[in-house]
Design a protein around this motif. Structure first.
Motif, short mmCIF file in Angstrom:
data_model
loop_
_atom_site.label_atom_id
_atom_site.label_comp_id
_atom_site.label_asym_id
_atom_site.label_seq_id
_atom_site.Cartn_x
_atom_site.Cartn_y
_atom_site.Cartn_z
N HIS A 20 -13.40 -24.69 7.23
CA HIS A 20 -14.80 -24.30 7.41
C HIS A 20 -15.32 -24.54 8.83
CE1 HIS A 20 -14.72 -23.83 3.11
NE2 HIS A 20 -14.25 -25.05 3.02
N ARG A 21 -14.43 -24.72 9.79
CA ARG A 21 -14.83 -24.93 11.18
C ARG A 21 -15.25 -23.58 11.78
NH1 ARG A 21 -13.77 -29.15 14.69
NH2 ARG A 21 -14.14 -28.61 16.86
N GLY A 22 -16.24 -23.61 12.62
CA GLY A 22 -16.80 -22.40 13.23
C GLY A 22 -18.16 -22.14 12.62
N LEU A 23 -19.18 -22.09 13.43
CA LEU A 23 -20.55 -21.93 12.94
C LEU A 23 -20.74 -20.52 12.37
CD1 LEU A 23 -22.38 -23.77 15.84
CD2 LEU A 23 -21.89 -24.64 13.54
N ARG A 24 -21.24 -20.46 11.14
CA ARG A 24 -21.41 -19.17 10.46
C ARG A 24 -22.88 -18.91 10.12
NH1 ARG A 24 -16.81 -21.28 8.09
NH2 ARG A 24 -17.91 -22.06 6.28
N ALA A 47 -26.09 -23.70 4.26
CA ALA A 47 -26.79 -22.62 3.56
C ALA A 47 -26.90 -23.03 2.10
CB ALA A 47 -26.03 -21.30 3.68
N VAL A 48 -28.10 -22.90 1.55
CA VAL A 48 -28.30 -23.19 0.13
C VAL A 48 -28.73 -21.91 -0.57
CG1 VAL A 48 -28.85 -25.65 0.45
CG2 VAL A 48 -30.70 -23.97 0.50
N SER A 49 -28.59 -21.92 -1.88
CA SER A 49 -28.97 -20.75 -2.67
C SER A 49 -30.47 -20.50 -2.55
CB SER A 49 -28.57 -20.98 -4.14
OG SER A 49 -29.22 -22.14 -4.64
N ALA A 50 -30.89 -19.30 -2.93
CA ALA A 50 -32.30 -18.91 -2.81
C ALA A 50 -33.23 -19.86 -3.57
CB ALA A 50 -32.49 -17.48 -3.30
N ASP A 51 -32.74 -20.43 -4.66
CA ASP A 51 -33.57 -21.36 -5.42
C ASP A 51 -33.46 -22.80 -4.90
OD1 ASP A 51 -31.06 -22.14 -6.32
OD2 ASP A 51 -31.41 -21.54 -8.41
N GLU A 56 -24.30 -23.30 -0.74
CA GLU A 56 -23.51 -22.08 -0.66
C GLU A 56 -22.50 -22.10 0.47
OE1 GLU A 56 -26.13 -18.66 -0.77
OE2 GLU A 56 -26.17 -18.80 -2.97
N ASP A 57 -22.84 -22.76 1.58
CA ASP A 57 -21.90 -22.81 2.70
C ASP A 57 -22.20 -24.01 3.59
OD1 ASP A 57 -19.71 -21.89 4.23
OD2 ASP A 57 -21.01 -20.77 5.58
N VAL A 58 -21.15 -24.50 4.21
CA VAL A 58 -21.22 -25.52 5.24
C VAL A 58 -20.27 -25.07 6.34
CG1 VAL A 58 -20.75 -27.92 5.88
CG2 VAL A 58 -21.69 -27.40 3.62
N SER A 59 -20.77 -25.01 7.55
CA SER A 59 -19.91 -24.69 8.69
C SER A 59 -20.26 -25.66 9.81
CB SER A 59 -20.07 -23.23 9.13
OG SER A 59 -21.40 -22.96 9.57
N TYR A 60 -19.31 -25.86 10.70
CA TYR A 60 -19.55 -26.85 11.75
C TYR A 60 -18.69 -26.57 12.97
CZ TYR A 60 -15.07 -28.86 10.42
OH TYR A 60 -13.73 -29.02 10.18
N ASP A 77 -15.16 -29.01 2.25
CA ASP A 77 -14.38 -28.65 1.07
C ASP A 77 -15.04 -29.18 -0.20
OD1 ASP A 77 -12.35 -27.29 2.37
OD2 ASP A 77 -10.86 -28.88 2.15
N GLN A 78 -15.53 -30.39 -0.12
CA GLN A 78 -16.04 -31.06 -1.31
C GLN A 78 -17.37 -30.49 -1.78
OE1 GLN A 78 -14.37 -33.13 -3.14
NE2 GLN A 78 -16.02 -33.45 -4.60
N VAL A 79 -18.29 -30.21 -0.87
CA VAL A 79 -19.66 -29.90 -1.29
C VAL A 79 -19.97 -28.42 -1.46
CG1 VAL A 79 -20.56 -32.07 -0.35
CG2 VAL A 79 -20.63 -29.99 1.05
N ILE A 80 -19.20 -27.54 -0.82
CA ILE A 80 -19.49 -26.11 -0.99
C ILE A 80 -19.31 -25.73 -2.45
CG2 ILE A 80 -18.73 -23.76 -0.44
CD1 ILE A 80 -18.01 -24.79 2.37
#
Length: 161
Positions: A20-24, A47-51, A56-60, A77-80
């Motif tokens: 998940h490396r690389g800012l998205r 990024a979190v869901s609309a609610d 939904e995503d983690v990038s760094y 890996d763990q939290v997405i």
């Protein structure tokens, strides 16, 4: 193979082949954290869901020692895909383990490959390295969830007009 050796290999693998490396885009919040002790730094997006209920995503992107960079890869890996509540439980569990000076071995169900960092807790100078990405995530998640709630309130106000 000894458990310590296996854990070292997990850390090295995440360092050499980060996930998940690389800012998205899109993202709900971006933070930049620095460990002034050693110079490690990380810019992390969430990024979190609309609610506002699910990660939904983690990038760094960042630079630093193998521990800081690998720990951030493991975090992503763990939290997405987790609910915000479960992601925060993972952060708390990792923090407890890494701050325990070797007393807490970690719960693989809560922190996944994060258990590989249990040995790091015996080296107080390296604890901040391991926590860098996890604390950046916690900060970004709070901002992203707050942003989603504000957007929802704005939409409700618009609908009421």
């Amino acid at each position: 193979m000894r458990l310590d050796q296996m854990y070292q290999e997990v850390i090295l693998d995440h360092y050499k082949h980060p996930h998940h490396r690389g800012l998205r885009d899109p993202y709900g919040a971006e933070v930049h954290h620095v460990n002034p002790t050693c110079g490690d730094e990380i810019t992390l997006r969430v990024a979190v869901s609309a609610d506002g209920e699910r990660v939904e995503d983690v990038s760094y992107d960042g630079q630093g020692c193998s521990i800081s960079q690998a720990a951030t890869s493991v975090l992503a890996d763990q939290v997405i895909g987790q609910t915000v509540g479960d992601a925060l439980k993972s952060v708390t569990a990792f923090n407890e383990m890494i701050s325990s000076r070797g007393e807490v071995e970690g719960d693989e169900d809560l922190i996944g490959d994060g258990v590989a960092f249990a040995g790091v807790s015996k080296y107080p100078a390296r604890v901040k390295c391991a926590l860098l990405g996890w604390m950046a995530f916690k900060d970004a998640l709070a901002q992203a969830v707050d942003g989603q709630h504000e957007e929802k309130q704005d939409r409700e106000k618009e609908g009421a007009r």
